[in-house]
Design an enzyme around this catalytic site. Structure first.
Site, PDB file in Angstrom:
ATOM      1  N   THR A   8      57.045  29.502  -5.856  1.00 36.03           N
ATOM      2  CA  THR A   8      55.874  28.659  -6.130  1.00 36.03           C
ATOM      3  C   THR A   8      55.883  28.141  -7.564  1.00 36.03           C
ATOM      4  O   THR A   8      55.584  26.978  -7.814  1.00 36.03           O
ATOM      5  CB  THR A   8      54.576  29.456  -5.862  1.00 36.03           C
ATOM      6  OG1 THR A   8      54.594  29.903  -4.500  1.00 36.03           O
ATOM      7  CG2 THR A   8      53.349  28.599  -6.085  1.00 36.03           C
TER       8      THR A   8
ATOM      9  N   PHE B 193      42.112  29.340  -7.837  1.00 37.56           N
ATOM     10  CA  PHE B 193      42.747  28.023  -7.983  1.00 37.56           C
ATOM     11  C   PHE B 193      42.332  27.023  -6.905  1.00 37.56           C
ATOM     12  O   PHE B 193      42.773  25.877  -6.923  1.00 37.56           O
ATOM     13  CB  PHE B 193      44.276  28.173  -7.979  1.00 37.56           C
ATOM     14  CG  PHE B 193      44.826  28.832  -6.732  1.00 37.56           C
ATOM     15  CD1 PHE B 193      45.020  28.103  -5.564  1.00 37.56           C
ATOM     16  CD2 PHE B 193      45.142  30.182  -6.731  1.00 37.56           C
ATOM     17  CE1 PHE B 193      45.521  28.703  -4.414  1.00 37.56           C
ATOM     18  CE2 PHE B 193      45.652  30.796  -5.583  1.00 37.56           C
ATOM     19  CZ  PHE B 193      45.830  30.048  -4.424  1.00 37.56           C
TER      20      PHE B 193
ATOM     21  N   ARG C 242      61.647  23.013  -5.950  1.00 34.20           N
ATOM     22  CA  ARG C 242      60.654  23.233  -7.008  1.00 34.20           C
ATOM     23  C   ARG C 242      61.303  23.341  -8.383  1.00 34.20           C
ATOM     24  O   ARG C 242      60.709  22.919  -9.373  1.00 34.20           O
ATOM     25  CB  ARG C 242      59.801  24.450  -6.680  1.00 34.20           C
ATOM     26  CG  ARG C 242      58.834  24.150  -5.534  1.00 34.20           C
ATOM     27  CD  ARG C 242      58.028  25.350  -5.148  1.00 34.20           C
ATOM     28  NE  ARG C 242      56.976  25.001  -4.198  1.00 34.20           N
ATOM     29  CZ  ARG C 242      56.485  25.845  -3.310  1.00 34.20           C
ATOM     30  NH1 ARG C 242      56.939  27.090  -3.246  1.00 34.20           N
ATOM     31  NH2 ARG C 242      55.529  25.465  -2.487  1.00 34.20           N
TER      32      ARG C 242
ATOM     33  N   ASN D 176      53.964  21.560  -8.151  1.00 33.57           N
ATOM     34  CA  ASN D 176      55.287  22.106  -7.835  1.00 33.57           C
ATOM     35  C   ASN D 176      56.012  21.332  -6.737  1.00 33.57           C
ATOM     36  O   ASN D 176      56.873  21.858  -6.057  1.00 33.57           O
ATOM     37  CB  ASN D 176      55.187  23.595  -7.500  1.00 33.57           C
ATOM     38  CG  ASN D 176      54.307  23.877  -6.305  1.00 33.57           C
ATOM     39  OD1 ASN D 176      53.833  22.967  -5.634  1.00 33.57           O
ATOM     40  ND2 ASN D 176      54.079  25.148  -6.041  1.00 33.57           N
TER      41      ASN D 176
ATOM     42  N   ARG E 229      61.488  27.375   3.265  1.00 32.98           N
ATOM     43  CA  ARG E 229      60.826  28.022   2.120  1.00 32.98           C
ATOM     44  C   ARG E 229      61.869  28.409   1.067  1.00 32.98           C
ATOM     45  O   ARG E 229      61.603  28.295  -0.132  1.00 32.98           O
ATOM     46  CB  ARG E 229      60.007  29.220   2.568  1.00 32.98           C
ATOM     47  CG  ARG E 229      58.847  28.740   3.422  1.00 32.98           C
ATOM     48  CD  ARG E 229      57.576  29.487   3.383  1.00 32.98           C
ATOM     49  NE  ARG E 229      57.102  30.039   2.158  1.00 32.98           N
ATOM     50  CZ  ARG E 229      56.166  29.486   1.394  1.00 32.98           C
ATOM     51  NH1 ARG E 229      55.652  28.310   1.688  1.00 32.98           N
ATOM     52  NH2 ARG E 229      55.731  30.107   0.328  1.00 32.98           N
TER      53      ARG E 229
ATOM     54  N   HIS F 200      54.873  21.573  -0.520  1.00 35.14           N
ATOM     55  CA  HIS F 200      54.198  22.658   0.210  1.00 35.14           C
ATOM     56  C   HIS F 200      54.981  22.864   1.492  1.00 35.14           C
ATOM     57  O   HIS F 200      55.480  21.901   2.080  1.00 35.14           O
ATOM     58  CB  HIS F 200      52.757  22.263   0.556  1.00 35.14           C
ATOM     59  CG  HIS F 200      52.148  23.133   1.620  1.00 35.14           C
ATOM     60  ND1 HIS F 200      51.403  24.247   1.319  1.00 35.14           N
ATOM     61  CD2 HIS F 200      52.192  23.066   2.984  1.00 35.14           C
ATOM     62  CE1 HIS F 200      51.023  24.827   2.454  1.00 35.14           C
ATOM     63  NE2 HIS F 200      51.484  24.125   3.478  1.00 35.14           N
TER      64      HIS F 200
ATOM     65  N   LYS G  19      53.953  16.703  -2.478  1.00 38.03           N
ATOM     66  CA  LYS G  19      52.658  16.672  -3.163  1.00 38.03           C
ATOM     67  C   LYS G  19      52.517  15.432  -4.056  1.00 38.03           C
ATOM     68  O   LYS G  19      53.510  14.765  -4.376  1.00 38.03           O
ATOM     69  CB  LYS G  19      52.491  17.948  -3.980  1.00 38.03           C
ATOM     70  CG  LYS G  19      52.383  19.200  -3.113  1.00 38.03           C
ATOM     71  CD  LYS G  19      52.159  20.427  -3.985  1.00 38.03           C
ATOM     72  CE  LYS G  19      51.954  21.672  -3.149  1.00 38.03           C
ATOM     73  NZ  LYS G  19      51.679  22.848  -4.002  1.00 38.03           N
TER      74      LYS G  19
END
Length: 140
Positions: free
Chosen positions: A93, A59, A104, A114, A87, A117, A11
């Site tokens: 998250t 959000f 994260r 964070n 994951r 993705h 991100k």
């Protein structure tokens, strides 16, 4: 076990801090094969389209603004049970709730920023991967 492909995005918050290399190395060290990679900047409209599943969530607008605020790195990873295992590598998250050693926890700032993705299911991966990559861009 089955070999799967999954999408991961670095991100804008992590790209701004030049963390792409560390994130890639972290996932490679876990035994996954990088089969596609590109750096790009999403328009707000592209971010809205990508995150359309969250359209009715409070959000959504903030997420789309953030994801179009700077460059991202899109990647396709391949490996045994890649979707669930990556994951796990990413962590919860919310970085505050993520386990030590997860991406994260290491690189996330808050629940919005964070760092990464990742596709959350085989169905999501089937939609998310072609959003960023054509078949010709994925190397076996």
């Amino acid at each position: 076990m089955s070999v799967e492909r999954t999408l991961m995005l670095v991100k804008p918050d992590a790209v701004r801090r030049n963390l792409e290399g560390k994130i890639i190395a972290h996932v490679q060290e876990k035994g996954f094969k990088l089969v596609a990679l590109k750096k790009l900047k999403l328009t707000k409209e592209q971010a809205q389209q990508f995150y359309i599943v969250h359209k009715d969530r409070p959000f959504y607008d903030e997420l789309c603004e953030f994801m179009s605020s700077g460059p991202i790195v899109a990647m396709v990873w391949e490996g045994e049970n890649a979707i669930s295992r990556i994951r796990e590598i990413m962590g919860a998250t919310n970085p505050e709730e993520a386990e030590e050693g997860t991406l994260r926890k290491l690189y996330g700032t808050n629940v919005g920023e964070n760092a990464v993705h990742g596709s959350d299911s085989p169905e999501s991966a089937k939609v998310e991967i072609p959003f960023f990559f054509s078949r010709l861009e994925i190397v076996e």
